[in-house]
Design a protein around this motif. Structure first.
Motif, mmCIF file in Angstrom:
data_model
loop_
_atom_site.group_PDB
_atom_site.id
_atom_site.type_symbol
_atom_site.label_atom_id
_atom_site.label_comp_id
_atom_site.label_asym_id
_atom_site.label_seq_id
_atom_site.Cartn_x
_atom_site.Cartn_y
_atom_site.Cartn_z
ATOM 1 N N VAL A 172 0.832 -1.204 0.000
ATOM 2 C CA VAL A 172 0.000 0.000 0.000
ATOM 3 C C VAL A 172 0.866 1.254 0.000
ATOM 4 O O VAL A 172 0.622 2.203 -0.772
ATOM 5 C CB VAL A 172 -0.957 0.000 1.208
ATOM 6 C CG1 VAL A 172 -1.719 1.331 1.281
ATOM 7 C CG2 VAL A 172 -1.940 -1.158 1.122
ATOM 8 N N LEU A 173 1.893 1.271 0.857
ATOM 9 C CA LEU A 173 2.791 2.428 0.914
ATOM 10 C C LEU A 173 3.522 2.611 -0.409
ATOM 11 O O LEU A 173 3.646 3.731 -0.914
ATOM 12 C CB LEU A 173 3.797 2.247 2.052
ATOM 13 C CG LEU A 173 4.871 3.345 2.177
ATOM 14 C CD1 LEU A 173 4.217 4.696 2.458
ATOM 15 C CD2 LEU A 173 5.868 2.992 3.282
ATOM 16 N N ARG A 174 4.002 1.501 -0.986
ATOM 17 C CA ARG A 174 4.739 1.579 -2.254
ATOM 18 C C ARG A 174 3.869 2.147 -3.366
ATOM 19 O O ARG A 174 4.305 2.998 -4.145
ATOM 20 C CB ARG A 174 5.241 0.184 -2.635
ATOM 21 C CG ARG A 174 6.229 0.187 -3.797
ATOM 22 C CD ARG A 174 6.697 -1.207 -4.141
ATOM 23 N NE ARG A 174 5.676 -1.995 -4.822
ATOM 24 C CZ ARG A 174 5.110 -3.082 -4.312
ATOM 25 N NH1 ARG A 174 5.437 -3.520 -3.114
ATOM 26 N NH2 ARG A 174 4.184 -3.740 -5.003
ATOM 27 N N GLN A 175 2.620 1.703 -3.426
ATOM 28 C CA GLN A 175 1.700 2.210 -4.452
ATOM 29 C C GLN A 175 1.433 3.698 -4.252
ATOM 30 O O GLN A 175 1.357 4.467 -5.218
ATOM 31 C CB GLN A 175 0.383 1.427 -4.394
ATOM 32 C CG GLN A 175 0.501 -0.047 -4.767
ATOM 33 C CD GLN A 175 0.671 -0.256 -6.262
ATOM 34 O OE1 GLN A 175 0.836 0.686 -7.030
ATOM 35 N NE2 GLN A 175 0.639 -1.504 -6.698
ATOM 36 N N ALA A 176 1.294 4.117 -2.993
ATOM 37 C CA ALA A 176 1.033 5.530 -2.698
ATOM 38 C C ALA A 176 2.226 6.400 -3.106
ATOM 39 O O ALA A 176 2.051 7.485 -3.683
ATOM 40 C CB ALA A 176 0.728 5.707 -1.213
ATOM 41 N N ILE A 177 3.412 5.923 -2.808
ATOM 42 C CA ILE A 177 4.626 6.667 -3.189
ATOM 43 C C ILE A 177 4.732 6.745 -4.704
ATOM 44 O O ILE A 177 5.081 7.796 -5.262
ATOM 45 C CB ILE A 177 5.880 5.987 -2.599
ATOM 46 C CG1 ILE A 177 5.873 6.053 -1.071
ATOM 47 C CG2 ILE A 177 7.147 6.630 -3.153
ATOM 48 C CD1 ILE A 177 5.866 7.456 -0.501
ATOM 49 N N ALA A 178 4.442 5.648 -5.381
ATOM 50 C CA ALA A 178 4.509 5.637 -6.852
ATOM 51 C C ALA A 178 3.548 6.662 -7.440
ATOM 52 O O ALA A 178 3.906 7.405 -8.369
ATOM 53 C CB ALA A 178 4.184 4.237 -7.381
ATOM 54 N N ARG A 179 2.325 6.718 -6.902
ATOM 55 C CA ARG A 179 1.351 7.688 -7.407
ATOM 56 C C ARG A 179 1.816 9.125 -7.165
ATOM 57 O O ARG A 179 1.690 9.992 -8.044
ATOM 58 C CB ARG A 179 -0.008 7.462 -6.742
ATOM 59 C CG ARG A 179 -0.765 6.247 -7.271
ATOM 60 C CD ARG A 179 -2.215 6.271 -6.836
ATOM 61 N NE ARG A 179 -2.343 6.198 -5.383
ATOM 62 C CZ ARG A 179 -2.423 5.057 -4.701
ATOM 63 N NH1 ARG A 179 -2.388 3.898 -5.348
ATOM 64 N NH2 ARG A 179 -2.565 5.066 -3.393
ATOM 65 N N MET A 180 2.366 9.362 -5.985
ATOM 66 C CA MET A 180 2.837 10.706 -5.659
ATOM 67 C C MET A 180 3.967 11.147 -6.592
ATOM 68 O O MET A 180 3.960 12.260 -7.127
ATOM 69 C CB MET A 180 3.325 10.760 -4.209
ATOM 70 C CG MET A 180 3.802 12.145 -3.767
ATOM 71 S SD MET A 180 4.719 12.112 -2.217
ATOM 72 C CE MET A 180 6.287 11.397 -2.761
ATOM 73 N N LEU A 181 4.931 10.265 -6.810
ATOM 74 C CA LEU A 181 6.072 10.601 -7.662
ATOM 75 C C LEU A 181 5.640 10.814 -9.112
ATOM 76 O O LEU A 181 6.134 11.716 -9.795
ATOM 77 C CB LEU A 181 7.134 9.498 -7.584
ATOM 78 C CG LEU A 181 7.828 9.311 -6.230
ATOM 79 C CD1 LEU A 181 8.809 8.137 -6.293
ATOM 80 C CD2 LEU A 181 8.557 10.572 -5.794
ATOM 81 N N ASP A 182 4.711 9.983 -9.563
ATOM 82 C CA ASP A 182 4.265 10.075 -10.956
ATOM 83 C C ASP A 182 3.488 11.360 -11.247
ATOM 84 O O ASP A 182 3.319 11.736 -12.414
ATOM 85 C CB ASP A 182 3.408 8.862 -11.327
ATOM 86 C CG ASP A 182 4.226 7.773 -12.024
ATOM 87 O OD1 ASP A 182 5.280 8.112 -12.604
ATOM 88 O OD2 ASP A 182 3.814 6.603 -11.981
ATOM 89 N N GLU A 196 4.548 14.201 -10.491
ATOM 90 C CA GLU A 196 5.551 15.240 -10.736
ATOM 91 C C GLU A 196 6.043 15.161 -12.180
ATOM 92 O O GLU A 196 6.372 14.085 -12.669
ATOM 93 C CB GLU A 196 6.731 15.090 -9.771
ATOM 94 C CG GLU A 196 6.339 15.102 -8.296
ATOM 95 C CD GLU A 196 5.690 16.410 -7.883
ATOM 96 O OE1 GLU A 196 6.231 17.482 -8.249
ATOM 97 O OE2 GLU A 196 4.644 16.367 -7.197
ATOM 98 N N SER A 197 6.104 16.290 -12.846
ATOM 99 C CA SER A 197 6.489 16.312 -14.259
ATOM 100 C C SER A 197 7.943 15.928 -14.501
ATOM 101 O O SER A 197 8.294 15.486 -15.602
ATOM 102 C CB SER A 197 6.233 17.709 -14.845
ATOM 103 O OG SER A 197 7.004 18.689 -14.164
ATOM 104 N N ASP A 198 8.791 16.089 -13.474
ATOM 105 C CA ASP A 198 10.220 15.805 -13.651
ATOM 106 C C ASP A 198 10.628 14.427 -13.134
ATOM 107 O O ASP A 198 11.814 14.101 -13.084
ATOM 108 C CB ASP A 198 11.064 16.882 -12.955
ATOM 109 C CG ASP A 198 10.772 16.990 -11.464
ATOM 110 O OD1 ASP A 198 9.646 16.641 -11.046
ATOM 111 O OD2 ASP A 198 11.658 17.428 -10.708
ATOM 112 N N ILE A 199 9.634 13.614 -12.729
ATOM 113 C CA ILE A 199 9.915 12.278 -12.195
ATOM 114 C C ILE A 199 8.968 11.272 -12.835
ATOM 115 O O ILE A 199 7.788 11.550 -13.005
ATOM 116 C CB ILE A 199 9.726 12.240 -10.656
ATOM 117 C CG1 ILE A 199 10.643 13.255 -9.965
ATOM 118 C CG2 ILE A 199 9.992 10.831 -10.113
ATOM 119 C CD1 ILE A 199 10.347 13.439 -8.490
ATOM 120 N N THR A 200 9.489 10.101 -13.172
ATOM 121 C CA THR A 200 8.625 9.035 -13.689
ATOM 122 C C THR A 200 8.996 7.706 -13.038
ATOM 123 O O THR A 200 10.185 7.364 -12.953
ATOM 124 C CB THR A 200 8.729 8.906 -15.226
ATOM 125 O OG1 THR A 200 7.852 7.867 -15.669
ATOM 126 C CG2 THR A 200 10.149 8.583 -15.672
#
Length: 215
Positions: free
Chosen positions: A14-24, A26-30
């Motif tokens: 759950v935490l990993r998915q939340a972090i992935a969504r947050m990072l994605d 951002e326009s400068d992070i994928t």
């Protein structure tokens, strides 16, 4: 500008998915991929072209540890930038992971903005230590400096054991080759880890190779 590619390795789904969504967002992070354990994460990253620029990895996971994963990733892809993302604020962990090649260390209690700052700082060639762990780490460094004279350098026997580790020998095989007991080998290993600041066998070998103690 090409976004910074990030790969996540953490067994907390759950935490990993939340972090992935947050990072994605951002326009400068994928986020180019994620895994719930170190072994599958390393295998998956090897299939990616290009290899991820930044790997965010937990320390404590089932199977292969995050510490071991850092050593393995850095040996295979030394240009990779690693950020440790963990609940453990032990300065010994901080020291060991940074010594192994990690560029950032951040706690899971940190805010999303802290993690974004870490990613961007490391992506730009810098490093990142969360404020809450900086002072304990500095105290650890001072203690290590004071104890350096007491620890001394590796003995000849310890060097022989370190070379055997690099060859992949087990404790039993090392004991047989040096005509000593397995308990004696374990005692020497403990001293070797302390002197090198290593967390385990793989980490000790990695440090020794980096410092050119062994070839």
């Amino acid at each position: 500008m090409t976004p910074t590619s990030v790969f996540l390795i953490d067994d907390h789904h759950v935490l990993r998915q939340a972090i992935a969504r947050m990072l994605d967002q951002e326009s400068d992070i994928t986020v180019v991929g994620q895994a719930g354990d170190a072994r599958s994460g390393i295998r998956t990253m090897e299939t990616l072209q290009p290899y991820p620029e930044i790997v965010i990895v937990d320390l404590k996971m089932p199977g292969q540890s995050g510490m071991s994963a850092i050593v393995e990733i850095m040996q295979a892809h030394p240009g990779t930038k690693i950020i440790v993302f963990t609940m453990y604020d032990n300065p010994g962990y901080v020291w060991s992971t940074m010594n192994a090649g990690a560029r950032g260390y951040i706690l899971k209690s940190a805010s999303g903005s802290d993690l974004l700052r870490a990613v961007r700082s490391v992506a730009n060639g810098g490093a990142y230590l969360q404020a809450e762990i900086t002072m304990p780490l500095l105290k650890r460094l001072v203690q290590d400096a004071r104890a350096a004279d007491d620890r001394g350098t590796l003995s000849v026997r310890e060097m022989h054991i370190l070379e055997a580790l690099a060859e992949g020998l087990s404790n039993k095989m090392i004991a047989k080759s040096l005509s000593i007991t397995e308990e004696t080998v374990k005692s020497h290993l403990k001293k070797i880890y302390e002197k090198l600041g290593a967390a385990d066998r793989a980490h000790a070998v990695a440090i020794a190779l980096r410092q050119q103690l062994i070839g």
